[in-house]
Design an enzyme around this catalytic site. Structure first.
Site, PDB file in Angstrom:
ATOM      1  N   ASP A  12     -10.200   0.765  -4.791  1.00 42.33           N
ATOM      2  CA  ASP A  12     -10.783  -0.400  -4.101  1.00 42.33           C
ATOM      3  C   ASP A  12     -10.077  -0.631  -2.760  1.00 42.33           C
ATOM      4  O   ASP A  12      -9.522  -1.702  -2.504  1.00 42.33           O
ATOM      5  CB  ASP A  12     -10.710  -1.660  -4.971  1.00 42.33           C
ATOM      6  CG  ASP A  12      -9.281  -2.024  -5.400  1.00 42.33           C
ATOM      7  OD1 ASP A  12      -9.060  -3.222  -5.719  1.00 42.33           O
ATOM      8  OD2 ASP A  12      -8.385  -1.153  -5.383  1.00 42.33           O
ATOM      9  N   HIS A 243       2.270  -0.170  -5.187  1.00 43.77           N
ATOM     10  CA  HIS A 243       1.523  -0.101  -6.441  1.00 43.77           C
ATOM     11  C   HIS A 243       0.741   1.218  -6.573  1.00 43.77           C
ATOM     12  O   HIS A 243       1.059   2.063  -7.400  1.00 43.77           O
ATOM     13  CB  HIS A 243       0.532  -1.274  -6.531  1.00 43.77           C
ATOM     14  CG  HIS A 243       1.153  -2.624  -6.399  1.00 43.77           C
ATOM     15  ND1 HIS A 243       2.089  -3.121  -7.269  1.00 43.77           N
ATOM     16  CD2 HIS A 243       0.940  -3.604  -5.482  1.00 43.77           C
ATOM     17  CE1 HIS A 243       2.434  -4.343  -6.900  1.00 43.77           C
ATOM     18  NE2 HIS A 243       1.749  -4.670  -5.824  1.00 43.77           N
TER      19      HIS A 243
END
Ligand code: RIB
Ligand code: CA
Length: 317
Positions: A12, A243
């Site tokens: 995303d 992340h």
């Protein structure tokens, strides 16, 4: 030199997704064979636009980009995280617009096609909400038979959450999809906040990207600027958590977990305060690592390698 591992990326983009893409393109250990986008940091459509433009800038129009789910299994997309990733998902940086459009296949169709093309070898790297993966499992329950491994950036075992006190964003945005992925019969490496918050990129390293002679690498440095502003209050310095890049480096074998446990992980799919919490059964670990027989989820809790240095060196190589 072993053959590069074919990777399907579900993402995303997203600022840290962008760094993960840069790493995957640069790593000799993997071959990025397809990208599917999902709503999360931004809409699936904007994420696809960002991915097309990033790949064009990198000279990689050969990699198919397919549009995935706009809404999640149990709730509609609710606008993303512009305060974190910028209004356009890539830190507000306006990339040169590629004249390429998304693949005629959906993300699910692309993933299923790739699972047949690379049967038994394909590695799924999921760094956004897991909606597309859940849809793919529903469309073809035999998918896990053709997948070598799944690596997921998501969850929080002992760490607080980031989108709620207990939930990490990718899981929170589609807990039912996360539960479906974890319930499927394949090997899953889960890379949670417990480890991703411990690995950060410095301003000096961001400046190295900006000083590169390749427009794509410079763009990565520019895209990170907004993200560094977001992390300033929580780290007390201009930096950012890695992340998605850390999950990508683990998937590529570029960094290795120093502590990873095969333990049951369940997801709270309720609508209550625990929504999206990943509940790992860490009982009985006091006298040393204890793996649960037959559990195919590997929960990464520590990485001793300097992941940031590895990521930067790989991208700048
Ligand atoms: O919680 C961090 C995760 O949520 C990362 O994948 C980030 O890109 C967002 O999608
Ligand atoms: Ca992401």
């Amino acid at each position: 030199m072993t053959a590069p591992v074919p990777v399907y990326l579900d993402c995303d983009p997203g600022v840290d997704d962008t760094v993960a893409i840069a790493y995957l393109l640069a790593s000799p250990a993997v071959e990025l064979v397809g990208v599917g986008t999902v709503s999360g940091n931004t809409s699936a459509a904007q994420a696809a636009r960002n991915t097309l433009d990033l790949l064009a800038l990198a000279g990689r129009d050969d990699i198919p980009v397919a549009l995935g789910a706009h809404d999640h299994l149990d709730h509609p997309f609710s606008g993303g995280a512009p305060h974190v990733h910028g209004d356009n998902g890539v830190g507000g940086i306006v990339l040169p617009r590629s004249d390429r459009e998304v693949d005629e296949r959906t993300a699910v169709e692309l993933l299923l096609d790739l699972s047949r093309t690379y049967a038994g070898r394909l590695h799924i790297l999921a760094i956004g909400p897991l909606t597309n993966i859940a849809h793919a499992l529903e469309a073809d329950p035999s998918l896990p038979d053709r997948i070598a491994e799944v690596t997921v950036m998501g969850g929080a075992a002992l760490s607080p959450g980031n989108i709620t006190p207990v939930a990490e964003a990718n899981i929170y945005n589609d807990p039912q999809a996360a539960a479906a992925l974890l319930d499927a019969d394949w090997d899953v490496t889960l890379v949670p906040l417990d480890v991703t918050l411990e690995h950060t990129l410095s301003e000096e390293q961001r400046q190295q990207f900006l000083a590169d002679d390749r427009p794509f690498v410079v763009a990565v440095g520019q895209i990170l600027d907004h993200y560094f502003d977001f992390y300033l209050p929580s780290y007390g310095a201009r930096t950012c958590a890695l992340h998605d890049p850390l999950a990508a480096a683990i998937a590529a074998g570029g960094v290795s977990p120093s502590r990873a446990l095969q333990v049951p992980v369940v997801v709270d799919v309720s609508q209550g305060p625990g929504r999206g919490q990943t509940i790992a059964d860490l009982r009985g670990q006091r006298t040393g690592p204890r793996h649960h027989e037959g559990v195919r989820t590997r929960l990464v809790l520590d990485v001793d390698d300097d992941a940031a240095a590895h990521l930067v060196a790989t991208i700048l190589a």
